[in-house]
Design a protein around this motif. Structure first.
Motif, short mmCIF file in Angstrom:
data_model
loop_
_atom_site.label_atom_id
_atom_site.label_comp_id
_atom_site.label_asym_id
_atom_site.label_seq_id
_atom_site.Cartn_x
_atom_site.Cartn_y
_atom_site.Cartn_z
N ALA A 122 -6.29 -1.63 -5.14
CA ALA A 122 -5.45 -2.73 -5.60
C ALA A 122 -4.05 -2.13 -5.91
O ALA A 122 -4.06 -0.99 -6.59
CB ALA A 122 -6.00 -3.63 -6.58
N GLY A 123 -2.86 -2.51 -5.26
CA GLY A 123 -1.60 -2.06 -5.45
C GLY A 123 -1.38 -0.84 -4.72
O GLY A 123 -0.12 -0.33 -4.36
N GLU A 124 -2.25 -0.40 -3.80
CA GLU A 124 -2.19 0.68 -2.88
C GLU A 124 -1.10 0.45 -1.83
O GLU A 124 -1.18 -0.56 -1.23
CB GLU A 124 -3.36 1.13 -2.17
N LEU A 125 -0.06 1.29 -1.51
CA LEU A 125 1.09 1.16 -0.66
C LEU A 125 0.91 2.40 0.25
O LEU A 125 0.79 3.51 -0.06
CB LEU A 125 2.36 1.04 -1.21
N THR A 126 0.73 1.90 1.49
CA THR A 126 0.36 3.24 2.53
C THR A 126 1.40 3.05 3.79
O THR A 126 1.41 1.86 4.13
CB THR A 126 -0.96 3.08 2.95
N SER A 127 1.67 4.17 4.30
CA SER A 127 2.74 4.14 5.30
C SER A 127 2.09 4.84 6.51
O SER A 127 1.09 5.81 6.47
CB SER A 127 4.24 4.69 5.15
N ASN A 128 2.29 4.53 7.89
CA ASN A 128 1.85 5.09 8.93
C ASN A 128 2.98 4.98 10.00
O ASN A 128 3.14 4.07 10.77
CB ASN A 128 0.65 4.37 9.45
N GLY A 129 3.87 6.07 9.79
CA GLY A 129 5.13 6.04 10.79
C GLY A 129 5.97 4.94 10.37
O GLY A 129 6.27 4.67 9.26
N ARG A 130 6.28 4.10 11.25
CA ARG A 130 7.25 2.78 10.90
C ARG A 130 6.49 1.75 10.33
O ARG A 130 6.78 0.63 9.98
CB ARG A 130 7.99 2.07 12.54
N LEU A 131 5.12 1.83 9.96
CA LEU A 131 4.41 0.68 9.55
C LEU A 131 4.31 0.88 8.06
O LEU A 131 4.00 2.19 7.65
CB LEU A 131 3.11 0.61 10.27
N THR A 132 4.45 0.06 7.01
CA THR A 132 3.90 -0.11 5.62
C THR A 132 3.09 -0.92 5.41
O THR A 132 3.30 -2.37 5.66
CB THR A 132 5.16 0.11 4.77
#
Lengths: 109, 113
Positions: free
Chosen positions: A52-62
């Protein structure tokens, strides 16, 4: 049953624009996932969120896992033509996966 | 690795006929599952397996049977096809028994007349 409400249903954007889509549920999920599906193919995993609350990015995706564990959003920055497709959110609990109805993204060059 | 493979890619059946949709994975994944996808809807879980010899029902199991005799294979059987089973069927697998980060096959498009 556990229902996921995904919005918007469809989006028509200009190349270079940012995109945001989200998913809400009346039930809590332990994992939120985002998949992309191209025509005639199976879904491909983009991002998986575990806390919960996690913010994850994968290139141009968040993507973010909502603090209540009942929602998640996906942002795509600086869209390009190959971003076209259907994006699905999915919530996972104890061997059971539930999918949203999808957001169909069209990117105009 | 070939990943998750499904056969056939397309199938047309008459009401009442039976058939088996094949699914195989070469990633040594414990978890395998079957989904159906209908127009305008997300995928819905039919059956899943957390390992050889173990299967369980998902959200929409009626009309479908499964078995898991090996880690690699997870066939889906329709004993008496109905028009309501017209759909695109996807098989998926994932590492471990939790079934979270699933890899999907290319799908089987089934039409029941």
């Amino acid at each position: 049953g556990q229902q996921l409400n995904q919005s918007p249903q469809s989006m028509f954007i200009q190349e270079g624009e940012d995109v945001s889509m989200n998913c809400t549920s009346s039930s809590i999920f332990n994992t939120w996932l985002w998949y992309k599906q191209d025509p005639g193919e199976g879904p491909v995993l983009l991002i998986a969120l575990y806390k919960a609350g996690e913010l994850t990015s994968n290139g141009r995706l968040t993507a973010q896992f909502g603090i209540t564990r009942k929602d998640s959003f996906l942002n795509i920055s600086a869209s390009i033509p190959s971003d076209v497709g259907i994006y699905f959110c999915a919530g996972h609990n104890n061997n059971d996966m539930r999918f949203g109805a999808g957001t169909r993204l069209t990117v105009k060059p | 690795n070939a990943g998750v493979t499904q056969t056939p890619k397309f199938q047309v059946l008459k009401t009442g006929q039976s058939m088996t949709l094949q699914c195989a994975q070469d990633m040594n994944h414990e978890y395998m599952s079957w989904y159906r996808q209908d127009p305008g809807m997300g995928l819905r879980l039919i059956h899943y397996s957390v390992g050889a010899g173990i299967t369980d029902q998902g959200e929409v199991p009626n009309g479908y049977n499964v078995s898991r005799s090996t880690t690699e294979d997870f066939p889906l059987r329709l004993l008496s096809a109905a028009p309501s089973q017209t759909s695109v069927y996807f098989c998926a697998s994932s590492y471990g028994t939790g079934g979270n980060e699933q890899f999907f096959g290319p799908g089987t498009r089934l039409t029941v007349l």
